[in-house]
Design a protein around this motif. Structure first.
Motif, PDB file in Angstrom:
ATOM      1  N   MET C   1      -6.409 -24.446  -2.100  1.00 46.80           N
ATOM      2  CA  MET C   1      -5.230 -23.834  -2.738  1.00 46.80           C
ATOM      3  C   MET C   1      -5.602 -23.313  -4.119  1.00 46.80           C
ATOM      4  N   ALA C   2      -5.164 -22.117  -4.408  1.00 45.55           N
ATOM      5  CA  ALA C   2      -5.472 -21.511  -5.709  1.00 45.55           C
ATOM      6  C   ALA C   2      -4.183 -21.126  -6.437  1.00 45.55           C
ATOM      7  N   ASN C   3      -4.339 -20.911  -7.741  1.00 46.41           N
ATOM      8  CA  ASN C   3      -3.223 -20.380  -8.529  1.00 46.41           C
ATOM      9  C   ASN C   3      -3.430 -18.876  -8.677  1.00 46.41           C
ATOM     10  N   TYR C   4      -2.465 -18.109  -8.233  1.00 47.22           N
ATOM     11  CA  TYR C   4      -2.547 -16.650  -8.379  1.00 47.22           C
ATOM     12  C   TYR C   4      -1.519 -16.183  -9.404  1.00 47.22           C
ATOM     13  N   LEU C   5      -1.976 -15.278 -10.269  1.00 47.11           N
ATOM     14  CA  LEU C   5      -1.078 -14.612 -11.212  1.00 47.11           C
ATOM     15  C   LEU C   5      -1.171 -13.119 -10.911  1.00 47.11           C
ATOM     16  N   LEU C   6      -0.176 -12.619 -10.221  1.00 51.29           N
ATOM     17  CA  LEU C   6      -0.148 -11.197  -9.869  1.00 51.29           C
ATOM     18  C   LEU C   6       0.734 -10.484 -10.889  1.00 51.29           C
ATOM     19  N   ILE C   7       0.146  -9.566 -11.625  1.00 50.35           N
ATOM     20  CA  ILE C   7       0.892  -8.874 -12.682  1.00 50.35           C
ATOM     21  C   ILE C   7       1.205  -7.472 -12.179  1.00 50.35           C
ATOM     22  N   GLU C   8       2.488  -7.209 -11.964  1.00 48.84           N
ATOM     23  CA  GLU C   8       2.889  -5.912 -11.409  1.00 48.84           C
ATOM     24  C   GLU C   8       3.480  -5.053 -12.519  1.00 48.84           C
ATOM     25  N   SER C   9       2.753  -3.983 -12.866  1.00 48.23           N
ATOM     26  CA  SER C   9       3.225  -3.094 -13.934  1.00 48.23           C
ATOM     27  C   SER C   9       3.898  -1.854 -13.373  1.00 48.23           C
ATOM     28  N   ARG C  10       3.836  -1.709 -12.052  1.00 47.91           N
ATOM     29  CA  ARG C  10       4.367  -0.483 -11.458  1.00 47.91           C
ATOM     30  C   ARG C  10       5.695  -0.745 -10.752  1.00 47.91           C
ATOM     31  N   ASP C  11       6.393   0.311 -10.464  1.00 51.80           N
ATOM     32  CA  ASP C  11       7.711   0.207  -9.831  1.00 51.80           C
ATOM     33  C   ASP C  11       7.704   1.026  -8.544  1.00 51.80           C
ATOM     34  N   PRO C  12       8.637   0.729  -7.658  1.00 53.41           N
ATOM     35  CA  PRO C  12       8.632   1.416  -6.361  1.00 53.41           C
ATOM     36  C   PRO C  12       9.166   2.843  -6.411  1.00 53.41           C
ATOM     37  N   PHE C  13       9.669   3.268  -7.561  1.00 50.66           N
ATOM     38  CA  PHE C  13      10.222   4.625  -7.652  1.00 50.66           C
ATOM     39  C   PHE C  13       9.128   5.644  -7.960  1.00 50.66           C
ATOM     40  N   GLU C  14       8.236   5.292  -8.879  1.00 46.31           N
ATOM     41  CA  GLU C  14       7.167   6.211  -9.257  1.00 46.31           C
ATOM     42  C   GLU C  14       5.962   6.103  -8.317  1.00 46.31           C
ATOM     43  N   TYR C  15       5.745   4.909  -7.797  1.00 50.09           N
ATOM     44  CA  TYR C  15       4.578   4.685  -6.940  1.00 50.09           C
ATOM     45  C   TYR C  15       5.031   4.254  -5.542  1.00 50.09           C
ATOM     46  N   GLY C  16       4.344   4.750  -4.555  1.00 52.77           N
ATOM     47  CA  GLY C  16       4.742   4.471  -3.181  1.00 52.77           C
ATOM     48  C   GLY C  16       4.208   3.175  -2.616  1.00 52.77           C
ATOM     49  N   ASP C  17       3.315   2.519  -3.352  1.00 52.50           N
ATOM     50  CA  ASP C  17       2.652   1.357  -2.746  1.00 52.50           C
ATOM     51  C   ASP C  17       2.957   0.042  -3.453  1.00 52.50           C
TER      52      ASP C  17
END
Lengths: 129, 127, 111
Positions: C1-17
């Motif tokens: 088991m690991a600790n993940y820190l996913l930092i999301e700087s993007r939004d679904p309106f400008e980017y499709g993925d």
């Protein structure tokens, strides 16, 4: 205390990412951590010494009133803490002719970034999009 | 004089470092220079019209950002300067933004009305 | 088991993925990892109640164990009030982000 390494690619004035990285570095330094930043591609322009504040004719304000803190001023402030080490990718600098940096910035190569990553508690890679 | 429609869609990229949005700024400068210019905010740029944006408090390496961007006030400034400023209604709704959150004087335009808006201008500058 | 820190700087309106990160967060959590999704910059645009086709809805169904944090400054910068946030989103800041990064066993991913 921890050591954090960040690789950054965005140039100044075109993305929020650059400010965010500097905010993260500022928070880390305030907490007593060490921060290494490897500037790759356009990010090497963040440290250019000749960046200058300018007036704002829309607001009718002078350069002094605008008090525009350029990215190199922010970085110079962080370097002044002695807890930030900043390396610009040398080849990226050469192709941009952007070699006049604020004091404390060093020239380096991807191998320096790799070495830092091996010595750090964590590494954050932030590409350009 | 040619009527220009300046379309802004990219938002919050570089606004902290610039202390404003470069296209809102340029549109205002061009209006001051005598241009007949309108501004269409679409995609994420509709958020520029939301009242109460507050980017204060940034200090990096002891250097404060003493004049943070005030994008809602910049939109109000455009409207006050006589620039017809539009937001795309569907883009506002998609983002969960209530119409009451938007600055006064902003004009709402539907996606189906964009062709008419484009037709009503001689040049479309889609930044 | 690991600790993940996913930092999301993007939004679904400008980017499709953007769903890529939300789905990855859920999948990593389903494998038993501890996962934090930290929304920052335009990434916080999904936190307003009323966002259409919100990837946070899918995340809460598929990966309820994922901790979702939103950067306070990014919210304020966009005029998003803390009272209007999607249920389950907690307000955080870059100081807390640094605390998470300072843990050597945390796998940090920026998107």
């Amino acid at each position: 205390m921890a050591t954090l390494t960040i690789a950054l690619m965005d140039p100044p004035y075109e993305a929020e990412t650059t400010t965010t990285v500097l905010r993260i570095a500022d928070a880390a330094v305030r907490k007593g951590h060490r921060v290494n930043i490897f500037a790759y591609e356009g990010a090497v322009n963040l440290t250019m010494k000749d960046q200058a504040a300018h007036p704002n004719p829309v607001k009718g304000t002078t350069a002094e009133e605008e008090d525009h803190p350029t990215t190199s001023r922010f970085i110079a402030g962080l370097l002044g803490t002695g807890q930030l080490d900043w390396i610009n990718c040398g080849l990226c600098v050469d192709e941009r002719g952007s070699g006049n940096w604020v004091e404390g910035v060093r020239r380096g190569a991807p191998a320096d970034f790799f070495k830092w990553s091996q010595e750090s508690d964590n590494t954050l890679v932030i590409g350009t999009k | 004089m040619a009527k220009i429609l300046s379309v802004v869609e990219r938002a919050y990229h570089g606004t902290l470092e610039e202390q404003d949005d470069t296209i809102l700024w340029m549109s205002h400068i061009l209006k001051n220079a005598g241009a007949d210019i309108s501004v269409l905010l679409r995609s994420n740029a509709v958020n520029y019209a939301v009242k109460g944006q507050d980017a204060s408090g940034v200090t990096i390496g002891g250097i404060p950002l003493s004049n943070p961007p005030k994008l809602d006030e910049d939109v109000e400034g455009l409207i006050g300067a006589g620039v017809d400023t539009y937001v795309v209604a569907e883009d506002v709704e998609q983002r969960g933004i209530g119409r009451g959150e938007l600055v006064d004087g902003i004009k709402m335009v539907g996606v189906s009305e964009l062709a008419d808006l484009f037709d009503g201008h001689d040049a479309i500058w889609h930044w | 088991m690991a600790n993940y820190l996913l930092i999301e700087s993007r939004d679904p309106f400008e980017y499709g993925d953007t769903r890529y990160m939300y789905n990855l967060a859920a999948d990593l959590a389903l494998k038993g990892n501890r996962v934090t999704l930290f929304l920052i910059q335009n990434g916080v645009l999904t936190t307003r109640t009323g966002v259409k086709d919100n990837p946070l809805d899918g995340l809460s169904e598929k990966g309820p164990a994922v901790t979702v944090l939103a950067d306070e400054f990014s919210l304020r910068e966009r005029g998003i009030s803390q009272g209007s946030l999607v249920e389950g989103v907690e307000v955080s800041n870059v100081d807390s982000l640094v605390d998470m990064l300072a843990q050597a066993d945390t796998k940090a991913v920026w998107h």
